[in-house]
Design a protein around this motif. Structure first.
Motif, PDB file in Angstrom:
ATOM      1  N   ALA A  45     -37.324 -22.446  44.541  1.00 58.23           N
ATOM      2  CA  ALA A  45     -38.252 -22.722  45.640  1.00 58.23           C
ATOM      3  C   ALA A  45     -38.604 -24.200  45.759  1.00 58.23           C
ATOM      4  O   ALA A  45     -38.950 -24.674  46.844  1.00 58.23           O
ATOM      5  CB  ALA A  45     -39.534 -21.898  45.458  1.00 58.23           C
ATOM      6  N   THR A  94     -37.482 -30.176  47.577  1.00 57.14           N
ATOM      7  CA  THR A  94     -38.768 -30.312  48.265  1.00 57.14           C
ATOM      8  C   THR A  94     -39.611 -31.397  47.600  1.00 57.14           C
ATOM      9  O   THR A  94     -39.219 -31.966  46.580  1.00 57.14           O
ATOM     10  CB  THR A  94     -39.573 -28.987  48.232  1.00 57.14           C
ATOM     11  OG1 THR A  94     -40.110 -28.822  46.900  1.00 57.14           O
ATOM     12  CG2 THR A  94     -38.704 -27.784  48.590  1.00 57.14           C
ATOM     13  N   HIS A  96     -42.027 -30.916  45.854  1.00 57.60           N
ATOM     14  CA  HIS A  96     -42.472 -30.427  44.551  1.00 57.60           C
ATOM     15  C   HIS A  96     -41.435 -30.636  43.446  1.00 57.60           C
ATOM     16  O   HIS A  96     -41.705 -30.347  42.281  1.00 57.60           O
ATOM     17  CB  HIS A  96     -42.758 -28.916  44.605  1.00 57.60           C
ATOM     18  CG  HIS A  96     -43.866 -28.537  45.537  1.00 57.60           C
ATOM     19  ND1 HIS A  96     -45.107 -29.114  45.486  1.00 57.60           N
ATOM     20  CD2 HIS A  96     -43.911 -27.630  46.541  1.00 57.60           C
ATOM     21  CE1 HIS A  96     -45.879 -28.582  46.412  1.00 57.60           C
ATOM     22  NE2 HIS A  96     -45.174 -27.685  47.076  1.00 57.60           N
ATOM     23  N   SER A 110     -49.671 -25.030  45.810  1.00 56.69           N
ATOM     24  CA  SER A 110     -49.176 -23.831  46.505  1.00 56.69           C
ATOM     25  C   SER A 110     -50.254 -22.757  46.644  1.00 56.69           C
ATOM     26  O   SER A 110     -50.085 -21.807  47.412  1.00 56.69           O
ATOM     27  CB  SER A 110     -47.965 -23.254  45.763  1.00 56.69           C
ATOM     28  OG  SER A 110     -48.302 -22.871  44.445  1.00 56.69           O
ATOM     29  N   THR A 138     -51.418 -21.629  50.137  1.00 47.86           N
ATOM     30  CA  THR A 138     -50.562 -22.176  51.195  1.00 47.86           C
ATOM     31  C   THR A 138     -49.135 -21.628  51.134  1.00 47.86           C
ATOM     32  O   THR A 138     -48.453 -21.586  52.145  1.00 47.86           O
ATOM     33  CB  THR A 138     -50.470 -23.718  51.099  1.00 47.86           C
ATOM     34  OG1 THR A 138     -49.867 -24.064  49.846  1.00 47.86           O
ATOM     35  CG2 THR A 138     -51.854 -24.344  51.203  1.00 47.86           C
ATOM     36  N   ASN A 139     -48.678 -21.247  49.947  1.00 46.44           N
ATOM     37  CA  ASN A 139     -47.310 -20.749  49.784  1.00 46.44           C
ATOM     38  C   ASN A 139     -47.354 -19.689  48.680  1.00 46.44           C
ATOM     39  O   ASN A 139     -47.139 -19.997  47.507  1.00 46.44           O
ATOM     40  CB  ASN A 139     -46.374 -21.912  49.415  1.00 46.44           C
ATOM     41  CG  ASN A 139     -44.927 -21.473  49.300  1.00 46.44           C
ATOM     42  OD1 ASN A 139     -44.616 -20.290  49.133  1.00 46.44           O
ATOM     43  ND2 ASN A 139     -44.031 -22.445  49.377  1.00 46.44           N
ATOM     44  N   GLN A 140     -47.651 -18.458  49.062  1.00 46.44           N
ATOM     45  CA  GLN A 140     -47.927 -17.411  48.071  1.00 46.44           C
ATOM     46  C   GLN A 140     -46.716 -17.127  47.185  1.00 46.44           C
ATOM     47  O   GLN A 140     -46.866 -16.875  45.991  1.00 46.44           O
ATOM     48  CB  GLN A 140     -48.383 -16.122  48.771  1.00 46.44           C
ATOM     49  CG  GLN A 140     -48.976 -15.085  47.830  1.00 46.44           C
ATOM     50  CD  GLN A 140     -50.269 -15.539  47.165  1.00 46.44           C
ATOM     51  OE1 GLN A 140     -51.057 -16.260  47.788  1.00 46.44           O
ATOM     52  NE2 GLN A 140     -50.493 -15.155  45.921  1.00 46.44           N
ATOM     53  N   LEU A 197     -44.257 -19.193  46.205  1.00 47.93           N
ATOM     54  CA  LEU A 197     -44.135 -20.243  45.187  1.00 47.93           C
ATOM     55  C   LEU A 197     -45.288 -20.156  44.198  1.00 47.93           C
ATOM     56  O   LEU A 197     -45.084 -20.285  42.989  1.00 47.93           O
ATOM     57  CB  LEU A 197     -44.114 -21.621  45.860  1.00 47.93           C
ATOM     58  CG  LEU A 197     -44.100 -22.827  44.909  1.00 47.93           C
ATOM     59  CD1 LEU A 197     -42.923 -22.761  43.933  1.00 47.93           C
ATOM     60  CD2 LEU A 197     -44.060 -24.126  45.711  1.00 47.93           C
TER      61      LEU A 197
END
Ligand code: FE2
Length: 203
Positions: free
Chosen positions: A42, A46, A48, A60, A63-65, A67
């Motif tokens: 993931a 990026t 990250h 995360s 905002t990004n469940q 990840l």
């Protein structure tokens, strides 16, 4: 930078019979490895990609469940392996005093850890944590974590069914009895308390 699965800090037979080598082969070798692999996939390419695991968890959250779940579970499991020891270690004088202040005694804390673990609904984590100089027992659900919280986590116990099903089937109380009475790494908890900041996943 891809994260590597940390090695267990003991032989895979060290926690038996509380936690067998067979359980560790699945729990560490399959479940934890999968969380690491999914997190690495993931973050590749990026913003990250070169971040610490703790900062990925924080960034995360909410905002990004997908990840978040994999990063938090990667961190939680590493912290859990260190929270266990082949034989129970002794708390430092500082930790023992804090435990006695908050819970009365180490044995009383153990009973509360077990009760909170047994009472925790479905999957999650039970923690001994410190905040503003005081100790408390905290619970997080599913993959949630204290890694990016205001608490300094001292140790944790995984109460997901995959942590105990092969050894204790559905009997979570038997797992908690076996782990809390004899396998907790109070030395690790003492180091975390003395440092005063949250443990970090090895880079
Ligand atoms: Fe787990």
């Amino acid at each position: 930078m891809a994260f590597k699965l940390i090695d267990l800090p003991y032989a895979d037979t060290a926690l038996a019979p509380a936690i067998s080598a067979e359980t560790l082969s699945f729990h560490h070798g399959k479940h934890h490895q999968t969380y690491i692999d999914k997190m690495n996939a993931a973050i590749e390419g990026t913003d990250h990609a070169d971040a610490s695991m703790e900062s990925i968890v924080a960034a995360s959250r909410g905002t990004n469940q997908g990840l978040f779940n994999n990063a938090a579970q990667s961190w939680n499991h590493a912290f859990y392996w260190h929270s266990m020891a082949a034989s129970e270690t002794a708390p430092s004088d500082e930790l023992k005093a804090k435990i006695e202040e908050a819970f009365g005694s180490v044995d009383a804390l153990k009973e509360q850890l077990k009760a909170r673990g047994v009472g925790h609904f479905a999957s999650g984590w039970v923690w001994l944590a410190e905040k503003d100089g005081k100790l408390s027992i905290e619970e997080t659900h599913d993959g949630d974590t204290l890694a990016d919280s205001d608490f300094n986590p001292l140790l944790t116990v995984d109460v997901w069914e995959h942590a105990y099903y092969l050894d204790h089937q559905n009997k979570r109380p038997a797992y908690l009895d076996a782990v809390v009475d004899g396998k907790l790494n109070w030395g690790f908890a003492s180091e975390n308390l003395a440092r005063g900041t949250t443990w970090t996943y090895p880079a």
